[in-house]
Write a protein that holds these residues in place. Sequence first.
Motif, PDB file in Angstrom:
ATOM      1  N   PHE A   1      33.290  50.653 -68.787  1.00  0.00           N
ATOM      2  CA  PHE A   1      34.115  51.134 -67.681  1.00  0.00           C
ATOM      3  C   PHE A   1      35.368  50.282 -67.727  1.00  0.00           C
ATOM      4  O   PHE A   1      35.280  49.072 -67.874  1.00  0.00           O
ATOM      5  N   LYS A   2      36.543  50.886 -67.670  1.00  0.00           N
ATOM      6  CA  LYS A   2      37.769  50.090 -67.770  1.00  0.00           C
ATOM      7  C   LYS A   2      37.726  48.951 -66.753  1.00  0.00           C
ATOM      8  O   LYS A   2      37.445  49.160 -65.584  1.00  0.00           O
ATOM      9  N   ASN A   3      38.007  47.744 -67.196  1.00  0.00           N
ATOM     10  CA  ASN A   3      37.886  46.564 -66.339  1.00  0.00           C
ATOM     11  C   ASN A   3      38.706  46.665 -65.061  1.00  0.00           C
ATOM     12  O   ASN A   3      38.247  46.277 -64.006  1.00  0.00           O
ATOM     13  N   SER A   4      39.926  47.192 -65.141  1.00  0.00           N
ATOM     14  CA  SER A   4      40.739  47.278 -63.930  1.00  0.00           C
ATOM     15  C   SER A   4      40.103  48.244 -62.933  1.00  0.00           C
ATOM     16  O   SER A   4      40.064  47.972 -61.731  1.00  0.00           O
ATOM     17  N   ASP A   5      39.589  49.364 -63.418  1.00  0.00           N
ATOM     18  CA  ASP A   5      38.924  50.329 -62.538  1.00  0.00           C
ATOM     19  C   ASP A   5      37.652  49.732 -61.961  1.00  0.00           C
ATOM     20  O   ASP A   5      37.368  49.881 -60.776  1.00  0.00           O
ATOM     21  N   LEU A   6      36.890  49.077 -62.797  1.00  0.00           N
ATOM     22  CA  LEU A   6      35.633  48.490 -62.345  1.00  0.00           C
ATOM     23  C   LEU A   6      35.879  47.391 -61.317  1.00  0.00           C
ATOM     24  O   LEU A   6      35.159  47.305 -60.317  1.00  0.00           O
ATOM     25  N   ASN A   7      36.908  46.589 -61.532  1.00  0.00           N
ATOM     26  CA  ASN A   7      37.208  45.546 -60.547  1.00  0.00           C
ATOM     27  C   ASN A   7      37.631  46.149 -59.209  1.00  0.00           C
ATOM     28  O   ASN A   7      37.292  45.621 -58.155  1.00  0.00           O
ATOM     29  N   GLU A   8      38.351  47.270 -59.247  1.00  0.00           N
ATOM     30  CA  GLU A   8      38.723  47.941 -58.006  1.00  0.00           C
ATOM     31  C   GLU A   8      37.464  48.460 -57.291  1.00  0.00           C
ATOM     32  O   GLU A   8      37.323  48.321 -56.081  1.00  0.00           O
ATOM     33  N   VAL A   9      36.563  49.043 -58.044  1.00  0.00           N
ATOM     34  CA  VAL A   9      35.309  49.558 -57.471  1.00  0.00           C
ATOM     35  C   VAL A   9      34.502  48.410 -56.872  1.00  0.00           C
ATOM     36  O   VAL A   9      33.985  48.517 -55.761  1.00  0.00           O
ATOM     37  N   ARG A  10      34.418  47.296 -57.593  1.00  0.00           N
ATOM     38  CA  ARG A  10      33.670  46.123 -57.105  1.00  0.00           C
ATOM     39  C   ARG A  10      34.307  45.536 -55.847  1.00  0.00           C
ATOM     40  O   ARG A  10      33.615  45.176 -54.901  1.00  0.00           O
ATOM     41  N   THR A  11      35.625  45.403 -55.862  1.00  0.00           N
ATOM     42  CA  THR A  11      36.341  44.817 -54.734  1.00  0.00           C
ATOM     43  C   THR A  11      36.217  45.688 -53.488  1.00  0.00           C
ATOM     44  O   THR A  11      36.035  45.184 -52.377  1.00  0.00           O
ATOM     45  N   SER A  12      36.296  46.979 -53.673  1.00  0.00           N
ATOM     46  CA  SER A  12      36.239  47.907 -52.544  1.00  0.00           C
ATOM     47  C   SER A  12      34.830  48.091 -51.996  1.00  0.00           C
ATOM     48  O   SER A  12      34.669  48.524 -50.854  1.00  0.00           O
ATOM     49  N   TYR A  13      33.833  47.775 -52.780  1.00  0.00           N
ATOM     50  CA  TYR A  13      32.447  48.045 -52.406  1.00  0.00           C
ATOM     51  C   TYR A  13      32.068  47.440 -51.057  1.00  0.00           C
ATOM     52  O   TYR A  13      31.581  48.133 -50.165  1.00  0.00           O
ATOM     53  N   ASN A  14      32.313  46.179 -50.876  1.00  0.00           N
ATOM     54  CA  ASN A  14      31.944  45.525 -49.613  1.00  0.00           C
ATOM     55  C   ASN A  14      32.835  45.954 -48.446  1.00  0.00           C
ATOM     56  O   ASN A  14      32.409  45.933 -47.297  1.00  0.00           O
ATOM     57  N   LYS A  15      34.052  46.354 -48.754  1.00  0.00           N
ATOM     58  CA  LYS A  15      34.996  46.769 -47.703  1.00  0.00           C
ATOM     59  C   LYS A  15      34.698  48.175 -47.188  1.00  0.00           C
ATOM     60  O   LYS A  15      35.068  48.513 -46.066  1.00  0.00           O
ATOM     61  N   ALA A  16      34.045  48.990 -48.003  1.00  0.00           N
ATOM     62  CA  ALA A  16      33.832  50.408 -47.677  1.00  0.00           C
ATOM     63  C   ALA A  16      32.933  50.608 -46.463  1.00  0.00           C
ATOM     64  O   ALA A  16      33.004  51.641 -45.806  1.00  0.00           O
ATOM     65  N   VAL A  17      32.126  49.618 -46.138  1.00  0.00           N
ATOM     66  CA  VAL A  17      31.243  49.732 -44.981  1.00  0.00           C
ATOM     67  C   VAL A  17      32.070  49.868 -43.702  1.00  0.00           C
ATOM     68  O   VAL A  17      31.713  50.621 -42.801  1.00  0.00           O
ATOM     69  N   LEU A  18      33.182  49.158 -43.643  1.00  0.00           N
ATOM     70  CA  LEU A  18      34.027  49.172 -42.447  1.00  0.00           C
ATOM     71  C   LEU A  18      35.236  50.094 -42.558  1.00  0.00           C
ATOM     72  O   LEU A  18      35.929  50.309 -41.572  1.00  0.00           O
ATOM     73  N   ASP A  19      35.485  50.630 -43.728  1.00  0.00           N
ATOM     74  CA  ASP A  19      36.695  51.415 -43.963  1.00  0.00           C
ATOM     75  C   ASP A  19      36.326  52.813 -44.463  1.00  0.00           C
ATOM     76  O   ASP A  19      36.090  53.029 -45.655  1.00  0.00           O
ATOM     77  N   LYS A  20      36.302  53.767 -43.544  1.00  0.00           N
ATOM     78  CA  LYS A  20      35.897  55.136 -43.851  1.00  0.00           C
ATOM     79  C   LYS A  20      36.791  55.771 -44.922  1.00  0.00           C
ATOM     80  O   LYS A  20      36.293  56.404 -45.857  1.00  0.00           O
ATOM     81  N   LYS A  21      38.098  55.583 -44.785  1.00  0.00           N
ATOM     82  CA  LYS A  21      39.044  56.174 -45.731  1.00  0.00           C
ATOM     83  C   LYS A  21      38.841  55.603 -47.137  1.00  0.00           C
ATOM     84  O   LYS A  21      38.828  56.342 -48.121  1.00  0.00           O
ATOM     85  N   LEU A  22      38.682  54.300 -47.228  1.00  0.00           N
ATOM     86  CA  LEU A  22      38.446  53.651 -48.514  1.00  0.00           C
ATOM     87  C   LEU A  22      37.157  54.181 -49.137  1.00  0.00           C
ATOM     88  O   LEU A  22      37.117  54.496 -50.330  1.00  0.00           O
TER      89      LEU A  22
END
Length: 147
Positions: A14-35
């Motif tokens: 998985f492209k590292n930049s895409d994967l890092n975005e997915v990883r970074t957003s993962y914990n934030k998504a619980v509180l951020d519906k749009k994300l």
Amino acid sequence: MMSFLSVLLMNVSFKNSDLNEVRTSYNKAVLDKKLCKNMIDELELSKEKSVIALAYLGAYQTIWANHVFNPLSKLATFKKGKNNIELAISKEPENVEIRYIRFSVQKNAPSFLGYNNNLKEDRDFLVKNKKNINSDLLQKNIETLLK
């Protein structure tokens, strides 16, 4: 035990930049519906069909259940996510990142959903294999979850 090749493939499939975005957003998504919705859309539309992408799609889908109001929609989206995670596990049961994803979902899922059968198994697996992770972000996420 994970081989060096498995760890290497895990990080380049998985492209590292895409994967890092997915990883970074993962914990934030619980509180951020749009994300959360954006990540689901991106993962569904992505040409990347790795098992890690499938597992994260499943995880985001289970999180999405927190953001919808209709009880039937909540259950349907959670089940869809659970099935995607389990499919990813069945394809690569020794993948540390996928086991982290399942552990994080099961640890945080309401007990009445009955999706908590692998908590001890995944926790033990993560403790034993977390040293094989090359990503500092993923390493940190695992450490935080294990506390």
